[in-house]
Design a protein around this motif. Structure first.
Motif, PDB file in Angstrom:
ATOM      1  N   LEU A  49       0.849  -1.186   0.000  1.00 45.27           N
ATOM      2  CA  LEU A  49       0.000   0.000   0.000  1.00 45.27           C
ATOM      3  C   LEU A  49       0.885   1.236   0.000  1.00 45.27           C
ATOM      4  O   LEU A  49       2.104   1.150   0.079  1.00 45.27           O
ATOM      5  CB  LEU A  49      -0.968   0.002   1.191  1.00 45.27           C
ATOM      6  CG  LEU A  49      -0.436  -0.301   2.598  1.00 45.27           C
ATOM      7  CD1 LEU A  49       0.412   0.830   3.131  1.00 45.27           C
ATOM      8  CD2 LEU A  49      -1.595  -0.568   3.539  1.00 45.27           C
ATOM      9  N   GLY A  50       0.268   2.388  -0.115  1.00 46.00           N
ATOM     10  CA  GLY A  50       1.080   3.598  -0.160  1.00 46.00           C
ATOM     11  C   GLY A  50       0.237   4.837  -0.302  1.00 46.00           C
ATOM     12  O   GLY A  50      -0.932   4.860   0.085  1.00 46.00           O
ATOM     13  N   VAL A  51       0.841   5.858  -0.916  1.00 40.95           N
ATOM     14  CA  VAL A  51       0.166   7.148  -1.026  1.00 40.95           C
ATOM     15  C   VAL A  51       0.487   7.767  -2.376  1.00 40.95           C
ATOM     16  O   VAL A  51       1.587   7.598  -2.915  1.00 40.95           O
ATOM     17  CB  VAL A  51       0.605   8.098   0.117  1.00 40.95           C
ATOM     18  CG1 VAL A  51       2.108   8.351   0.069  1.00 40.95           C
ATOM     19  CG2 VAL A  51      -0.166   9.405   0.080  1.00 40.95           C
ATOM     20  N   GLU A  52      -0.508   8.443  -2.948  1.00 43.00           N
ATOM     21  CA  GLU A  52      -0.327   9.206  -4.165  1.00 43.00           C
ATOM     22  C   GLU A  52      -0.771  10.639  -3.908  1.00 43.00           C
ATOM     23  O   GLU A  52      -1.692  10.877  -3.120  1.00 43.00           O
ATOM     24  CB  GLU A  52      -1.155   8.628  -5.318  1.00 43.00           C
ATOM     25  CG  GLU A  52      -0.679   7.264  -5.797  1.00 43.00           C
ATOM     26  CD  GLU A  52      -1.502   6.763  -6.976  1.00 43.00           C
ATOM     27  OE1 GLU A  52      -2.537   7.417  -7.281  1.00 43.00           O
ATOM     28  OE2 GLU A  52      -1.135   5.744  -7.563  1.00 43.00           O
ATOM     29  N   ALA A  53      -0.108  11.602  -4.568  1.00 46.47           N
ATOM     30  CA  ALA A  53      -0.456  13.014  -4.395  1.00 46.47           C
ATOM     31  C   ALA A  53      -0.208  13.764  -5.687  1.00 46.47           C
ATOM     32  O   ALA A  53       0.652  13.379  -6.490  1.00 46.47           O
ATOM     33  CB  ALA A  53       0.356  13.638  -3.259  1.00 46.47           C
ATOM     34  N   GLN A  54      -0.967  14.808  -5.887  1.00 43.92           N
ATOM     35  CA  GLN A  54      -0.788  15.683  -7.032  1.00 43.92           C
ATOM     36  C   GLN A  54      -0.697  17.129  -6.552  1.00 43.92           C
ATOM     37  O   GLN A  54      -1.295  17.498  -5.541  1.00 43.92           O
ATOM     38  CB  GLN A  54      -1.948  15.550  -8.027  1.00 43.92           C
ATOM     39  CG  GLN A  54      -2.008  14.204  -8.716  1.00 43.92           C
ATOM     40  CD  GLN A  54      -3.101  14.144  -9.767  1.00 43.92           C
ATOM     41  OE1 GLN A  54      -3.895  15.079  -9.898  1.00 43.92           O
ATOM     42  NE2 GLN A  54      -3.127  13.060 -10.529  1.00 43.92           N
ATOM     43  N   GLY A  55       0.070  17.945  -7.261  1.00 42.41           N
ATOM     44  CA  GLY A  55       0.226  19.344  -6.893  1.00 42.41           C
ATOM     45  C   GLY A  55       0.896  20.128  -7.996  1.00 42.41           C
ATOM     46  O   GLY A  55       1.235  19.578  -9.054  1.00 42.41           O
ATOM     47  N   GLU A  56       1.114  21.394  -7.727  1.00 46.41           N
ATOM     48  CA  GLU A  56       1.673  22.271  -8.746  1.00 46.41           C
ATOM     49  C   GLU A  56       3.181  22.155  -8.883  1.00 46.41           C
ATOM     50  O   GLU A  56       3.725  22.334  -9.970  1.00 46.41           O
ATOM     51  CB  GLU A  56       1.290  23.722  -8.430  1.00 46.41           C
ATOM     52  CG  GLU A  56      -0.204  24.001  -8.511  1.00 46.41           C
ATOM     53  CD  GLU A  56      -0.514  25.456  -8.265  1.00 46.41           C
ATOM     54  OE1 GLU A  56       0.438  26.235  -7.991  1.00 46.41           O
ATOM     55  OE2 GLU A  56      -1.699  25.824  -8.339  1.00 46.41           O
ATOM     56  N   THR A  57       3.869  21.861  -7.776  1.00 43.17           N
ATOM     57  CA  THR A  57       5.331  21.792  -7.837  1.00 43.17           C
ATOM     58  C   THR A  57       5.812  20.410  -7.430  1.00 43.17           C
ATOM     59  O   THR A  57       5.139  19.681  -6.687  1.00 43.17           O
ATOM     60  CB  THR A  57       5.975  22.831  -6.906  1.00 43.17           C
ATOM     61  OG1 THR A  57       5.707  22.480  -5.539  1.00 43.17           O
ATOM     62  CG2 THR A  57       5.425  24.221  -7.192  1.00 43.17           C
ATOM     63  N   SER A  58       6.996  20.062  -7.920  1.00 42.41           N
ATOM     64  CA  SER A  58       7.566  18.757  -7.604  1.00 42.41           C
ATOM     65  C   SER A  58       7.867  18.637  -6.113  1.00 42.41           C
ATOM     66  O   SER A  58       7.643  17.588  -5.501  1.00 42.41           O
ATOM     67  CB  SER A  58       8.837  18.530  -8.420  1.00 42.41           C
ATOM     68  OG  SER A  58       9.787  19.555  -8.179  1.00 42.41           O
ATOM     69  N   GLU A  60       6.368  20.117  -3.634  1.00 38.47           N
ATOM     70  CA  GLU A  60       5.116  20.005  -2.878  1.00 38.47           C
ATOM     71  C   GLU A  60       4.614  18.575  -2.830  1.00 38.47           C
ATOM     72  O   GLU A  60       4.285  18.047  -1.758  1.00 38.47           O
ATOM     73  CB  GLU A  60       4.063  20.909  -3.526  1.00 38.47           C
ATOM     74  CG  GLU A  60       2.658  20.769  -2.945  1.00 38.47           C
ATOM     75  CD  GLU A  60       1.623  21.483  -3.785  1.00 38.47           C
ATOM     76  OE1 GLU A  60       0.425  21.312  -3.492  1.00 38.47           O
ATOM     77  OE2 GLU A  60       2.001  22.207  -4.736  1.00 38.47           O
ATOM     78  N   VAL A  61       4.539  17.914  -3.989  1.00 42.41           N
ATOM     79  CA  VAL A  61       3.972  16.567  -4.013  1.00 42.41           C
ATOM     80  C   VAL A  61       4.932  15.548  -3.404  1.00 42.41           C
ATOM     81  O   VAL A  61       4.507  14.584  -2.750  1.00 42.41           O
ATOM     82  CB  VAL A  61       3.583  16.162  -5.453  1.00 42.41           C
ATOM     83  CG1 VAL A  61       2.444  17.023  -5.958  1.00 42.41           C
ATOM     84  CG2 VAL A  61       4.767  16.217  -6.404  1.00 42.41           C
ATOM     85  N   LEU A  62       6.232  15.747  -3.590  1.00 49.18           N
ATOM     86  CA  LEU A  62       7.184  14.805  -3.009  1.00 49.18           C
ATOM     87  C   LEU A  62       7.186  14.910  -1.493  1.00 49.18           C
ATOM     88  O   LEU A  62       7.242  13.888  -0.785  1.00 49.18           O
ATOM     89  CB  LEU A  62       8.584  15.068  -3.564  1.00 49.18           C
ATOM     90  CG  LEU A  62       9.621  13.965  -3.332  1.00 49.18           C
ATOM     91  CD1 LEU A  62       9.146  12.655  -3.943  1.00 49.18           C
ATOM     92  CD2 LEU A  62      10.965  14.367  -3.922  1.00 49.18           C
ATOM     93  N   ASP A  63       7.110  16.127  -0.972  1.00 46.84           N
ATOM     94  CA  ASP A  63       7.016  16.300   0.481  1.00 46.84           C
ATOM     95  C   ASP A  63       5.740  15.672   1.027  1.00 46.84           C
ATOM     96  O   ASP A  63       5.743  15.060   2.106  1.00 46.84           O
ATOM     97  CB  ASP A  63       7.045  17.785   0.842  1.00 46.84           C
ATOM     98  CG  ASP A  63       8.442  18.388   0.721  1.00 46.84           C
ATOM     99  OD1 ASP A  63       9.408  17.600   0.643  1.00 46.84           O
ATOM    100  OD2 ASP A  63       8.551  19.628   0.711  1.00 46.84           O
ATOM    101  N   SER A  64       4.654  15.807   0.278  1.00 53.33           N
ATOM    102  CA  SER A  64       3.375  15.262   0.724  1.00 53.33           C
ATOM    103  C   SER A  64       3.431  13.742   0.833  1.00 53.33           C
ATOM    104  O   SER A  64       2.999  13.160   1.835  1.00 53.33           O
ATOM    105  CB  SER A  64       2.264  15.686  -0.233  1.00 53.33           C
ATOM    106  OG  SER A  64       1.031  15.125   0.151  1.00 53.33           O
ATOM    107  N   THR A  65       3.970  13.082  -0.188  1.00 52.50           N
ATOM    108  CA  THR A  65       4.037  11.616  -0.153  1.00 52.50           C
ATOM    109  C   THR A  65       5.063  11.137   0.865  1.00 52.50           C
ATOM    110  O   THR A  65       4.876  10.095   1.506  1.00 52.50           O
ATOM    111  CB  THR A  65       4.377  11.054  -1.543  1.00 52.50           C
ATOM    112  OG1 THR A  65       5.581  11.658  -2.028  1.00 52.50           O
ATOM    113  CG2 THR A  65       3.241  11.319  -2.517  1.00 52.50           C
ATOM    114  N   SER A  66       6.146  11.894   1.024  1.00 54.53           N
ATOM    115  CA  SER A  66       7.162  11.502   2.009  1.00 54.53           C
ATOM    116  C   SER A  66       6.596  11.575   3.428  1.00 54.53           C
ATOM    117  O   SER A  66       6.841  10.682   4.255  1.00 54.53           O
ATOM    118  CB  SER A  66       8.391  12.408   1.901  1.00 54.53           C
ATOM    119  OG  SER A  66       9.026  12.253   0.646  1.00 54.53           O
TER     120      SER A  66
END
Length: 238
Positions: A49-58, A60-66
């Motif tokens: 399992l895991g997490v997916e995220a979308q956003g305007e900047t790389s 932002e989304v990488l921090d969100s999933t991390s």
């Protein structure tokens, strides 16, 4: 006369090996393949399992999933999953491109980014599995890619399948030999086939981060089936 006898004797001697070779070539073999399936209740599971995220900047989304992945790992360890049973499945970061007027993708326009982080872990106490999945999803996971069941130690099951496959190969050989009115000689070869192993993953699910479940996930581990083949060859006796 002596010359004739000499030539005749030489011909007989030269012909003798040819007769033996012909007899050897007529020595046949009988080959059969035995199959066996054995079952045992599953006693462990592997979950991805895991997490997916979308956003305007790389970033932002990488921090969100991390951040979500850290929460998932913490939840697993708090629920008794050992570090050696946890591993990162995949980490990805990809751009989301715009579209041209004709509908084709415009690789010159980046409209945002998508990131994902998956975690795979093993559960050895299946009585806790349903509650554990619900709790980990509640900690931040929004994808459930699969649950597969297995055995912590399947060596005895595989050996049992091999033994029964040999017995099946021998039974088939006896049936064929009796039907063809021949006798079996010694065993010439035994080839161990690859074992088949069942227990496929469940479908992939995606959820929003706010969809923390209120109930334990119902799961039925079922039995694990090992399929084994063995190919054997015998000489055909007189």
């Amino acid at each position: 006369m002596n010359t004739f006898l000499t030539l005749a004797s030489a011909g007989l001697l030269a012909g003798a090996p040819l007769v033996v070779a012909a007899q050897d070539a007529q020595t046949g073999t009988l080959t059969t393949t035995g199959m066996a399936q054995v079952e045992a209740p599953a006693d462990m599971a592997t979950v991805t399992l895991g997490v997916e995220a979308q956003g305007e900047t790389s970033g932002e989304v990488l921090d969100s999933t991390s951040e979500a992945a850290e929460a998932i790992l913490a939840a697993l360890k708090e629920n008794g999953i050992a570090t050696e049973d946890i591993r990162t499945g995949s980490v990805s970061l990809i751009p989301r491109y715009g579209n041209r007027d004709d509908g084709s993708m415009d690789f010159g326009e980046i409209r945002g980014y998508s990131a994902s982080n998956t975690v795979t872990f093993d559960v050895h106490d299946l009585t806790t599995l349903g509650d554990l999945i619900s709790e980990v999803v509640g900690s931040g996971a929004n994808t459930l890619q699969g649950v597969s069941f297995g055995l912590d130690d399947d060596q005895d099951l595989r050996d049992q399948a091999r033994t029964e496959a040999v017995q099946d190969a021998m039974r088939r050989a006896q049936v064929l030999a009796e039907a063809a009115s021949i006798s079996l000689g010694g065993i010439q070869s035994i080839v161990d086939g690859d074992a088949g192993y069942n227990g496929g993953p469940s479908p992939m699910y995606r959820m929003s981060a706010a969809d923390a479940p209120e109930r334990s996930v119902p799961l039925e581990p079922g039995n694990i089936t090992v399929t084994q083949s063995v190919t054997m060859s015998w000489t055909i006796g007189e």
